[in-house]
Design an enzyme around this catalytic site. Structure first.
Site, mmCIF file in Angstrom:
data_model
loop_
_atom_site.group_PDB
_atom_site.id
_atom_site.type_symbol
_atom_site.label_atom_id
_atom_site.label_comp_id
_atom_site.label_asym_id
_atom_site.label_seq_id
_atom_site.Cartn_x
_atom_site.Cartn_y
_atom_site.Cartn_z
ATOM 1 C CB SER A 139 20.508 6.183 74.678
ATOM 2 O OG SER A 139 19.570 6.274 73.615
ATOM 3 C CE LYS A 211 22.219 9.369 74.655
ATOM 4 N NZ LYS A 211 21.650 10.635 74.594
ATOM 5 C CG HIS A 214 23.036 6.817 70.476
ATOM 6 N ND1 HIS A 214 22.030 7.739 70.676
ATOM 7 C CD2 HIS A 214 22.444 5.606 70.578
ATOM 8 C CE1 HIS A 214 20.879 7.097 70.883
ATOM 9 N NE2 HIS A 214 21.102 5.806 70.830
ATOM 10 C CG ASN A 215 22.027 11.667 71.007
ATOM 11 O OD1 ASN A 215 22.038 10.496 71.372
ATOM 12 N ND2 ASN A 215 21.541 12.613 71.765
ATOM 13 C CD GLU A 218 18.068 9.751 68.848
ATOM 14 O OE1 GLU A 218 17.341 10.706 69.159
ATOM 15 O OE2 GLU A 218 18.770 9.149 69.685
#
Length: 509
Positions: A139, A211, A214-215, A218
């Site tokens: 990232s 991840k 995480h996105n 986000e």
């Protein structure tokens, strides 16, 4: 092989934006890199940039390969190859070519793309006799890849032992005391001090899962900021530039984050063509690559409430319905515009800052609970303090706020939900009235704030000892004999009421 060609430490396949910048970052840290791409132009661009950035007197640290068997010849053993190619079929195509080119069981192939985590689990099993398939989510976008990304590796622990020194070198760094990024954007002068933003996440697929979450966070974080922008712009009539100033001010406080900083910058940028604020000439239709969607889908499958993340995905979907919105904007009624005094404006801006903080806490709470529930289902042991730590720099959701999350999990590694952490529950208690005022104002003014308001519903649901799901179980038992448990009997005992009989009788099932 001629005596003057030095063997490379690592190979990089795929020299798009991310691959090229990762290769340059690895070279900056003193490693020799062999590179390959199907597009010759991309190979030449990478070599030229390495040559241009290289300090005088240093030997080249990058060599081009014409094909994959040549790459295998140019690497020290065990061979380490980084894939930076689009997720899906391209990954398997390269793995097959590497098998044909003679890769061995000791060699390591690292997928750095945004692969769906279940694909990574399947690939690790599929290729285990041919080579070690390892994955590392990345990232931080283009700049992160070049000068220090946040890296989320998972898979074979022995492969990690071998790759760790390179990963620790190229990862973003943070000051261990303040949790703030240590940044230097100078080719050939990488940051070597501080804590690296990478840690071994766990077994196959866990890094890509982390991840993916995480996105998802986000997506929610971006949408929260967009809702704040619309509330200020449409609700208070504040100019785009001034909103940029407000965001810059917020960025000095508890909302300090990469996304807040870039949002301020975007709002203060003028359009080179018309001179108007750029954001006002950008079409309001948002794109998506699917990772936020995967997070929402996973939360639904596992049964983990993540409404704010899901609403962020829906908000992008609504944005693409531009034609329908144009039509309905003519026909659907909204509230009358109210006049707002300057005092009320100032109070609202302060309230909105608190609301944004509270909603942000909830969206991180949703993400971390989702990772915890997935870990339980997959038998992964995830270290949430470490995960929060590696998101403090290099990645898109980097924020000082993650220092508090790290601390919360260091105090209690088994924390079922971030809302249970004393530091967060007390700051939400202090700010909740402003959060409620913001949501009420958005509803009364007819300005959509799906993420800010879903976050407060999430908070209030968890505050409720008793939810109306008791009525829901009654409904289900009425039409489908789905049974229910009782508050005054042992857990697990099931009951059914015979709703159709004259004498409605209760039966233990």
């Amino acid at each position: 092989m001629s005596h003057h060609t030095q063997l490379s430490n690592i190979g990089v396949i795929g020299l798009g934006v991310m691959g090229k910048n990762l290769a340059l970052n690895i070279a900056d840290n003193g490693y020799h890199v062999a590179i390959f791409d199907l597009d010759n132009g991309k190979i030449n661009a990478a070599l030229e940039q390495e040559h241009h950035e290289r300090k005088e007197g240093l030997a080249p640290r990058m060599q081009a390969c014409n094909n994959l068997s040549q790459m295998l010849d140019k690497l020290v053993s065990p061979k380490v190859i980084v894939l930076s190619v689009p997720a899906g079929k391209p990954v398997d195509a390269i793995c097959q070519t590497l098998i044909e080119a003679g890769i061995t069981a000791e060699d390591i192939v690292i997928d750095t793309g945004n692969s769906l985590w279940t694909d990574t689990v399947a690939r690790e099993a599929q290729y285990k006799d041919q080579f070690k398939f390892f994955s590392s989510a990345v990232s931080g976008g283009e700049v992160g890849a070049r000068f220090g990304p946040s890296l989320m590796p998972s898979g074979d622990p022995s492969a990690w032992q071998y790759v760790a020194p390179i990963w620790n070198a190229i990862a973003a760094k943070v000051d261990p005391v303040t949790g703030l990024p240590i940044e230097r954007f100078e080719p050939g002068n990488p940051v070597t001090e501080g804590e690296p933003c990478t840690t071994y996440i766990g077994p196959a697929g866990s890094g890509h899962y982390v991840k993916m979450v995480h996105n998802g966070i986000e997506y929610a974080d971006m949408q929260l900021i967009c809702e704040a922008y619309q509330l200020l712009h449409d609700g208070l009539g504040i100019s785009t530039h001034e909103i940029g100033d407000i965001f810059n001010r917020w960025n000095q406080g508890s909302l300090n984050s990469y996304l807040m900083g870039i949002s301020a910058e975007v709002l203060q940028q003028d359009d080179p063509l018309t001179g108007k604020p750029l954001v006002e000439v950008i079409l309001d239709k948002a794109g998506q690559k699917g990772t936020g969607l995967w997070t929402a889908v996973s939360s639904l499958q596992i049964g983990c409430p993540a409404p704010t993340i899901a609403e962020a995905v829906y908000a992008r979907a609504v944005s693409t319905q531009k034609e329908l919105r144009i039509q309905l904007s003519q026909t659907l009624a909204g509230p009358a515009k109210a006049s707002i005094s300057d005092e009320e404006k100032t109070a609202f801006i302060d309230a909105l800052e608190d609301a944004l903080f509270c909603a942000k806490v909830c969206c991180y709470a949703q993400g971390f609970q989702l990772m915890a529930m997935a870990a339980k289902e997959q038998n992964w042991t995830l270290n949430f303090a470490e995960i929060a730590k590696i998101w403090r720099a290099g990645c898109i959701i980097r924020a000082t706020f993650l220092q508090s999350i790290t601390a919360a999990y260091q105090q209690n590694a088994q924390l079922p939900n971030l809302l249970m952490a004393q530091s967060f529950s007390s700051s939400l208690a202090a700010k909740q009235l402003n959060w409620r005022k913001t949501v009420a104002a958005s509803v009364m003014q007819g300005i959509p704030a799906p993420c800010i308001s879903s976050a407060i519903a999430y908070y209030d649901s968890y505050r409720c000892e008793t939810l109306p799901a008791n009525l829901l179980q009654g409904q289900r038992d009425f039409f489908g004999a789905h049974t229910f448990e009782r508050t005054d009997k042992p857990a697990g005992e099931k009951y059914h009421l015979d709703w159709s009989a004259k004498q409605r009788t209760l039966n233990k099932v």
